[in-house]
Design an enzyme around this catalytic site. Structure first.
Site, mmCIF file in Angstrom:
data_model
loop_
_atom_site.group_PDB
_atom_site.id
_atom_site.type_symbol
_atom_site.label_atom_id
_atom_site.label_comp_id
_atom_site.label_asym_id
_atom_site.label_seq_id
_atom_site.Cartn_x
_atom_site.Cartn_y
_atom_site.Cartn_z
ATOM 1 N N TYR A 188 0.874 -1.220 -0.330
ATOM 2 C CA TYR A 188 0.107 -0.136 0.123
ATOM 3 C C TYR A 188 0.395 1.386 0.266
ATOM 4 C CZ TYR A 188 -3.560 -3.367 1.657
ATOM 5 O OH TYR A 188 -4.544 -4.532 1.659
ATOM 6 N N HIS B 112 -0.553 -12.252 0.429
ATOM 7 C CA HIS B 112 -0.771 -10.766 0.187
ATOM 8 C C HIS B 112 -1.518 -11.227 -1.999
ATOM 9 C CE1 HIS B 112 -1.655 -6.703 -0.355
ATOM 10 N NE2 HIS B 112 -3.077 -6.791 -1.201
#
Ligand code: NAD
Length: 316
Positions: free
Chosen positions: A56, A121
């Site tokens: 992110y 992820h």
């Protein structure tokens, strides 16, 4: 806010979890002071669960969250932190070597000695067989070393969860994180809940606002939804606005109402969003949902119900 048990982990997570991807400025710029204030307000109002990833904002989210958590000045055991490995600004790498290095880098950015959950992820972008045979065993070692307490997997297609959970020994994957599959426009995660329960796996559901589709500001430019889905969501937003209602409140309440989901991760980038979202939970607990507006919104979204988008590589 009543905490909810997360599978067999023994963790008690707040029903609203703090999604820290916006702190990586992925939905628009967020100043450091605002990021810290947002994390502090979230904790003050009862949120104890914080989710981030090195992906992110190209590590920015982890750094901002680390600063916010440090500013809390409370014992480490008072909050629960999840980060991820395998997905980076540079691309995907689920090798044992990379994920071992990854957790050390994350801990440094977060200014922590351990995380509570380390997720692989978006595993649909890697080989699921590598996740089973190499990544998850590497994460078990990190668990033994005390760098993470629990292990999770995340991704968009729901069949990745059954593929992996059917192939790993019980207790090696403690939680799953699904996103954009338990909200007003898409509730397909519902079908998987009995299976996940039978496996003793904790369920985290992210993106109740469909990554911005169900907000007045609308989705970010990178949003992968089809034009059809985007325009239906926009029509639902406009409808709520015309009635003087907030679609964000309705959408968040919808996701929170299912208590088999332990925590609903909502991305927040300002103190006012935290306050609004906490007010939405409090109102849900005392008054229940606005069924009339919900039915109207569901009717608008009916043509695109459960419509999603492709994600990941073809798996053999
Ligand atoms: P979301 O559906 O939570 O929407 C976030 C957007 O809504 C942001 O722009 C935020 O500022 C805005 N918002 C939040 N509350 C608002 C309010 N009250 N009024 C107006 N706007 C509001 O999407 P998300 O952030 O992508 O998902 C939540 C979190 O879940 C992420 O931050 C991340 O931590 C996690 N997540 C993980 C994965 C994965 O592992 N693959 C995928 C998606 C999300």
């Amino acid at each position: 806010m009543e905490p909810r048990a997360l599978g067999n982990t023994g963790l008690k997570v707040s029903a609203v979890g703090f999604g820290a991807s916006p702190l990586g400025s992925v939905f628009g710029p967020v100043a450091e002071d605002d990021a810290v204030a947002t994390v502090r307000e979230a904790f003050r109002l009862g949120i104890n669960f914080f989710d981030t990833s090195p992906y992110y904002g190209g590590t920015l989210s982890e750094k901002m969250l680390g600063k916010g958590l440090k500013a809390l000045q409370v014992p480490r055991s008072d909050y629960i932190v999840a980060t991820k490995c395998g997905r980076y600004k540079e691309g995907f790498d689920f090798s044992a070597e990379r994920v071992r290095k990854s957790i050390d880098e994350s801990l440094e950015r977060l200014q922590l000695d351990y995380v509570d959950i380390l997720h692989c992820h978006d595993i649909e972008f890697g080989s699921l067989d590598q996740i089973v045979s190499e990544t998850i065993p590497a994460l078990q070692k990190l668990k033994q070393e005390g760098k993470t307490r629990f292990v999770g997997i995340t991704g968009l297609p729901l069949d990745i969860f059954t593929y992996v959970l059917d192939r790993v020994p019980p207790g090696t994957v403690d939680v799953i994180l699904s996103y954009c599959h338990y909200g007003v426009n898409d509730s397909t995660l519902l079908n998987l809940l009995p299976y996940l329960k039978s496996k003793g796996v904790g369920v985290i559901s992210a993106s109740p606002l469909a990554m911005g589709l169900l907000t007045e500001q609308g989705p970010p430019e990178w949003h992968p939804a089809s034009p059809e889905l985007k325009s239906a969501c926009k029509a639902a937003v406009t409808h709520c606005k015309s009635k003087g209602k907030k679609i964000t409140k309705l959408a968040l309440q919808y996701s929170l109402a299912n208590k088999e989901i332990s925590s609903v991760l909502v991305g927040m980038s300002s103190v006012s969003q935290v306050e609004e979202n906490i007010a939405a939970v409090t109102e849900l607990e005392s008054l229940g949902m606005d069924q009339e507006t919900l039915s109207e919104v569901e009717a608008i979204l009916e043509p695109v119900k459960n419509l999603t988008w492709p994600s990941g590589i073809h798996q053999n």
